[in-house]
Design a protein around this motif. Structure first.
Motif, PDB file in Angstrom:
ATOM      1  N   UNK A   2      -7.399  73.301  59.589  1.00  0.00           N
ATOM      2  CA  UNK A   2      -6.499  73.297  60.741  1.00  0.00           C
ATOM      3  C   UNK A   2      -6.895  72.299  61.817  1.00  0.00           C
ATOM      4  N   UNK A   3      -8.065  71.728  61.700  1.00  0.00           N
ATOM      5  CA  UNK A   3      -8.520  70.802  62.735  1.00  0.00           C
ATOM      6  C   UNK A   3      -7.953  69.392  62.561  1.00  0.00           C
ATOM      7  N   UNK A   4      -7.306  69.124  61.420  1.00  0.00           N
ATOM      8  CA  UNK A   4      -6.695  67.819  61.192  1.00  0.00           C
ATOM      9  C   UNK A   4      -5.211  67.979  60.871  1.00  0.00           C
ATOM     10  N   UNK A   5      -4.471  66.902  61.065  1.00  0.00           N
ATOM     11  CA  UNK A   5      -3.040  66.901  60.747  1.00  0.00           C
ATOM     12  C   UNK A   5      -2.737  65.635  59.965  1.00  0.00           C
ATOM     13  N   UNK A  16       0.809  55.222  63.354  1.00  0.00           N
ATOM     14  CA  UNK A  16       1.759  55.463  64.444  1.00  0.00           C
ATOM     15  C   UNK A  16       2.197  56.927  64.482  1.00  0.00           C
ATOM     16  N   UNK A  17       2.358  57.569  63.325  1.00  0.00           N
ATOM     17  CA  UNK A  17       2.765  58.974  63.323  1.00  0.00           C
ATOM     18  C   UNK A  17       1.641  59.896  63.780  1.00  0.00           C
ATOM     19  N   UNK A  18       0.398  59.547  63.519  1.00  0.00           N
ATOM     20  CA  UNK A  18      -0.724  60.321  64.070  1.00  0.00           C
ATOM     21  C   UNK A  18      -0.720  60.239  65.592  1.00  0.00           C
ATOM     22  N   UNK A  19      -0.469  59.053  66.110  1.00  0.00           N
ATOM     23  CA  UNK A  19      -0.420  58.863  67.559  1.00  0.00           C
ATOM     24  C   UNK A  19       0.728  59.674  68.150  1.00  0.00           C
ATOM     25  N   UNK A  20       1.896  59.605  67.528  1.00  0.00           N
ATOM     26  CA  UNK A  20       3.038  60.367  68.017  1.00  0.00           C
ATOM     27  C   UNK A  20       2.759  61.865  67.989  1.00  0.00           C
ATOM     28  N   UNK A  21       2.096  62.326  66.951  1.00  0.00           N
ATOM     29  CA  UNK A  21       1.750  63.741  66.831  1.00  0.00           C
ATOM     30  C   UNK A  21       0.807  64.164  67.963  1.00  0.00           C
ATOM     31  N   UNK A  22      -0.108  63.287  68.340  1.00  0.00           N
ATOM     32  CA  UNK A  22      -1.048  63.592  69.426  1.00  0.00           C
ATOM     33  C   UNK A  22      -0.357  63.557  70.790  1.00  0.00           C
ATOM     34  N   UNK A  69      -8.539  55.661  71.787  1.00  0.00           N
ATOM     35  CA  UNK A  69      -8.566  56.103  70.388  1.00  0.00           C
ATOM     36  C   UNK A  69      -9.966  55.942  69.804  1.00  0.00           C
ATOM     37  N   UNK A  70     -10.509  57.058  69.334  1.00  0.00           N
ATOM     38  CA  UNK A  70     -11.782  57.048  68.609  1.00  0.00           C
ATOM     39  C   UNK A  70     -11.442  57.162  67.130  1.00  0.00           C
ATOM     40  N   UNK A  71     -12.075  56.322  66.308  1.00  0.00           N
ATOM     41  CA  UNK A  71     -11.811  56.338  64.873  1.00  0.00           C
ATOM     42  C   UNK A  71     -13.107  56.673  64.146  1.00  0.00           C
ATOM     43  N   UNK A  72     -13.006  57.636  63.225  1.00  0.00           N
ATOM     44  CA  UNK A  72     -14.147  58.089  62.441  1.00  0.00           C
ATOM     45  C   UNK A  72     -13.837  57.940  60.963  1.00  0.00           C
ATOM     46  N   UNK A  73     -14.892  57.934  60.184  1.00  0.00           N
ATOM     47  CA  UNK A  73     -14.761  57.873  58.725  1.00  0.00           C
ATOM     48  C   UNK A  73     -15.659  58.948  58.137  1.00  0.00           C
ATOM     49  N   UNK A  74     -15.210  59.542  57.055  1.00  0.00           N
ATOM     50  CA  UNK A  74     -16.000  60.532  56.333  1.00  0.00           C
ATOM     51  C   UNK A  74     -16.584  59.826  55.118  1.00  0.00           C
ATOM     52  N   UNK A  75     -17.912  59.772  55.036  1.00  0.00           N
ATOM     53  CA  UNK A  75     -18.563  59.089  53.921  1.00  0.00           C
ATOM     54  C   UNK A  75     -19.784  59.879  53.482  1.00  0.00           C
ATOM     55  N   UNK A  98     -10.600  54.980  54.309  1.00  0.00           N
ATOM     56  CA  UNK A  98     -10.565  53.554  53.975  1.00  0.00           C
ATOM     57  C   UNK A  98     -10.139  53.260  52.550  1.00  0.00           C
ATOM     58  N   UNK A  99     -10.407  54.167  51.629  1.00  0.00           N
ATOM     59  CA  UNK A  99     -10.050  53.891  50.233  1.00  0.00           C
ATOM     60  C   UNK A  99      -8.539  53.805  50.025  1.00  0.00           C
ATOM     61  N   UNK A 100      -7.764  54.415  50.926  1.00  0.00           N
ATOM     62  CA  UNK A 100      -6.307  54.327  50.823  1.00  0.00           C
ATOM     63  C   UNK A 100      -5.666  53.771  52.097  1.00  0.00           C
ATOM     64  N   UNK A 101      -6.484  53.311  53.031  1.00  0.00           N
ATOM     65  CA  UNK A 101      -6.016  52.736  54.300  1.00  0.00           C
ATOM     66  C   UNK A 101      -5.031  53.669  54.999  1.00  0.00           C
ATOM     67  N   UNK A 102      -5.487  54.895  55.238  1.00  0.00           N
ATOM     68  CA  UNK A 102      -4.650  55.924  55.860  1.00  0.00           C
ATOM     69  C   UNK A 102      -5.390  56.561  57.023  1.00  0.00           C
ATOM     70  N   UNK A 103      -4.631  56.902  58.062  1.00  0.00           N
ATOM     71  CA  UNK A 103      -5.180  57.614  59.210  1.00  0.00           C
ATOM     72  C   UNK A 103      -4.691  59.056  59.203  1.00  0.00           C
ATOM     73  N   UNK A 104      -5.556  59.963  59.650  1.00  0.00           N
ATOM     74  CA  UNK A 104      -5.231  61.372  59.791  1.00  0.00           C
ATOM     75  C   UNK A 104      -5.650  61.777  61.204  1.00  0.00           C
TER      76      UNK A 104
END
Length: 118
Positions: A2-5, A16-22, A69-75, A98-104
């Motif tokens: 629930x902590x991510x969308x 852009x849709x992540x930004x709009x959601x925020x 905007x802070x950007x993180x990666x899970x590795x 990064x493997x699919x160039x997608x933001x959440x």
């Protein structure tokens, strides 16, 4: 989690849709659908920002839209900061896949970090 969308859009449009959601949260049913945010598309300035949004263009977007905007990666089970926010305007946390160039969108960073530790 629930902590991510994860908005159900193409990888190219995920930023852009992540930004709009925020910025314009929708708390009703199906909040992961792009139709809940499309009315706000004209409220963000994408001038000078390529899509899919490369990390270097996030800074341009911040200036255009007065957001931080802070950007993180899970590795390998670790959260790695990729970009610090500007500190100006509304603070938004994003997870970059990064493997699919997608933001959440990370809706609740503390909850996200608690989940990561489990």
């Amino acid at each position: 989690m629930r902590s991510i969308k994860n908005i159900v859009v193409s990888d190219e449009d995920s930023f852009v849709y992540c930004i709009l959601c925020a910025l314009y949260p929708y708390n009703g049913a199906h909040s992961d659908r792009p139709s809940k945010y499309q009315d706000h598309l004209d409220k963000v300035n994408m001038k000078g920002v390529k899509t899919p949004v490369p990390l270097k263009d996030v800074k341009i977007f911040e200036k255009n839209n007065n957001v931080s905007i802070e950007v993180f990666q899970w590795s390998n089970g670790r959260v790695i900061p990729l970009k610090r926010g500007s500190g100006v305007g509304k603070s938004i946390d994003l997870l970059y896949l990064d493997e699919i160039e997608r933001y959440v969108l990370i809706k609740d960073f503390n909850a996200f970090m608690r989940f990561k530790r489990k």
